[in-house]
Design a protein around this motif. Structure first.
Motif, mmCIF file in Angstrom:
data_model
loop_
_atom_site.group_PDB
_atom_site.id
_atom_site.type_symbol
_atom_site.label_atom_id
_atom_site.label_comp_id
_atom_site.label_asym_id
_atom_site.label_seq_id
_atom_site.Cartn_x
_atom_site.Cartn_y
_atom_site.Cartn_z
ATOM 1 N N ASP A 1 0.586 -0.879 -0.431
ATOM 2 C CA ASP A 1 -0.417 0.069 -0.422
ATOM 3 C C ASP A 1 0.498 1.225 0.210
ATOM 4 O O ASP A 1 0.793 2.433 -0.924
ATOM 5 C CB ASP A 1 -0.992 0.233 1.250
ATOM 6 N N SER A 2 2.147 1.576 1.265
ATOM 7 C CA SER A 2 2.374 2.115 0.500
ATOM 8 C C SER A 2 3.262 3.190 -0.647
ATOM 9 O O SER A 2 3.444 3.825 -1.200
ATOM 10 C CB SER A 2 4.262 2.351 1.420
ATOM 11 N N LEU A 3 4.164 1.618 -0.991
ATOM 12 C CA LEU A 3 4.389 1.946 -3.048
ATOM 13 C C LEU A 3 3.387 2.672 -3.276
ATOM 14 O O LEU A 3 3.395 2.814 -4.245
ATOM 15 C CB LEU A 3 4.718 0.324 -2.995
ATOM 16 N N GLY A 4 2.236 1.744 -3.602
ATOM 17 C CA GLY A 4 1.422 1.403 -4.664
ATOM 18 C C GLY A 4 1.060 3.508 -4.062
ATOM 19 O O GLY A 4 0.918 4.225 -5.033
ATOM 20 N N GLU A 5 0.415 3.888 -2.536
ATOM 21 C CA GLU A 5 0.352 5.492 -2.618
ATOM 22 C C GLU A 5 1.636 5.981 -3.239
ATOM 23 O O GLU A 5 0.986 7.416 -3.944
ATOM 24 C CB GLU A 5 0.147 5.821 -1.047
ATOM 25 N N SER A 6 2.931 6.079 -2.972
ATOM 26 C CA SER A 6 3.761 6.438 -4.189
ATOM 27 C C SER A 6 3.841 6.786 -5.107
ATOM 28 O O SER A 6 3.849 7.996 -5.743
ATOM 29 C CB SER A 6 5.450 5.784 -3.096
ATOM 30 N N ALA A 7 3.613 5.634 -5.890
ATOM 31 C CA ALA A 7 3.172 5.526 -7.701
ATOM 32 C C ALA A 7 1.921 6.241 -7.737
ATOM 33 O O ALA A 7 1.955 6.888 -8.421
ATOM 34 C CB ALA A 7 3.333 4.227 -8.042
ATOM 35 N N THR B 1 -3.448 -10.922 0.158
ATOM 36 C CA THR B 1 -3.015 -9.594 0.061
ATOM 37 C C THR B 1 -2.850 -8.487 -1.256
ATOM 38 O O THR B 1 -1.671 -7.721 -2.121
ATOM 39 C CB THR B 1 -0.766 -9.977 0.175
ATOM 40 N N VAL B 2 -2.694 -9.674 -2.412
ATOM 41 C CA VAL B 2 -3.093 -9.367 -4.792
ATOM 42 C C VAL B 2 -3.966 -8.063 -4.060
ATOM 43 O O VAL B 2 -2.952 -6.888 -5.231
ATOM 44 C CB VAL B 2 -4.678 -10.184 -4.630
ATOM 45 N N PRO B 3 -4.505 -7.078 -3.905
ATOM 46 C CA PRO B 3 -5.478 -5.772 -3.747
ATOM 47 C C PRO B 3 -4.152 -4.466 -3.749
ATOM 48 O O PRO B 3 -4.458 -3.871 -4.880
ATOM 49 C CB PRO B 3 -6.803 -5.996 -2.975
#
Length: 230
Positions: free
Chosen positions: A73-79, A130-132
């Motif tokens: 989620d942290s990676l996704g938020e940054s991207a 974990t997939v979403p």
């Protein structure tokens, strides 16, 4: 004191303790690695008895799963933030922004990156929950390719005959509105993106690539071209 106030205080306390457990677990990831993560060790460092910690995370695997979801989620938020910052730009620029955000996050969070993209943790199998979170960056890249096709800025890569059935299957599962050739190239680029980041993070570029930032931008741009972005 009302029952609602008591429940609110308990909920806040649970959130605080959960956060403290995760923070200590991340510290242990950095010092010991995921394979050695121990609920007993986390409880000891926090001054808790193990039985109390089990009320928050019944097993090591439950704690690992929570850490993995948080990292994705942290990676996704940054991207997503990087993508939003160039919203309205041409697809190629947005693709590069997402790739560079992935690299920046990994360099800032090396142990969490290793948890989600490094060696598998012995005895642990990630659940479907974990997939979403894991799909957030992939969904961004699919969106970029989808927009490029709509804007007539996508040259669909050709497929070899033996790959067509698998390409159709992947497209059906991941992006049925896109040509199988584009989806197949996208999956290859997605894997290579994380390979590039992993090579840098885990020291594989030592004495090979010195100017890492311009090299990464060059490489991620090449990946975009292979997907067909013009």
């Amino acid at each position: 004191m009302s029952s609602n106030t008591v429940r609110g205080a308990r909920a806040r306390a649970r959130i605080e303790v959960t956060a403290a457990i995760k923070e200590e677990a991340r510290r242990q990831l950095a010092s010991e690695g995921a394979a050695k993560l121990s609920l007993r060790a986390v409880a000891r460092e926090l001054g808790m008895v193990s039985s109390a910690l089990y009320r928050y995370f019944p097993s090591r695997d439950d704690l690992l799963t929570a850490l993995i979801i948080d990292a994705y989620d942290s990676l996704g938020e940054s991207a997503e933030a990087a993508h939003t910052a160039v919203e309205g730009a041409e697809p190629l620029e947005r693709w590069i922004a997402v790739g560079e955000a992935v690299r920046a996050w990994a360099l800032a969070h090396p142990h969490e990156y290793a948890l989600i993209y490094g060696s598998p943790v012995p005895g642990y199998s990630a659940p479907q929950s974990t997939v979403p979170a894991a799909a957030r960056v992939g969904r961004l890249l699919i969106g970029v390719v989808r927009d490029a096709r709509r804007e007539n800025r996508l040259d669909v890569p050709l497929l070899t005959d033996d790959l067509v059935p698998e390409a159709v299957r992947m497209a059906t599962d991941l992006a049925p509105d896109l040509p199988p050739g584009a989806v197949t190239a996208l999956v290859a680029a997605w894997a290579q993106l994380y390979g590039l980041v992993g090579f840098e993070l885990f020291g594989q570029f030592h004495r090979v690539v010195e100017e890492r930032e311009p090299f990464f931008r060059y490489a991620v741009t090449r990946l975009a071209r292979e997907v067909g972005l013009r």
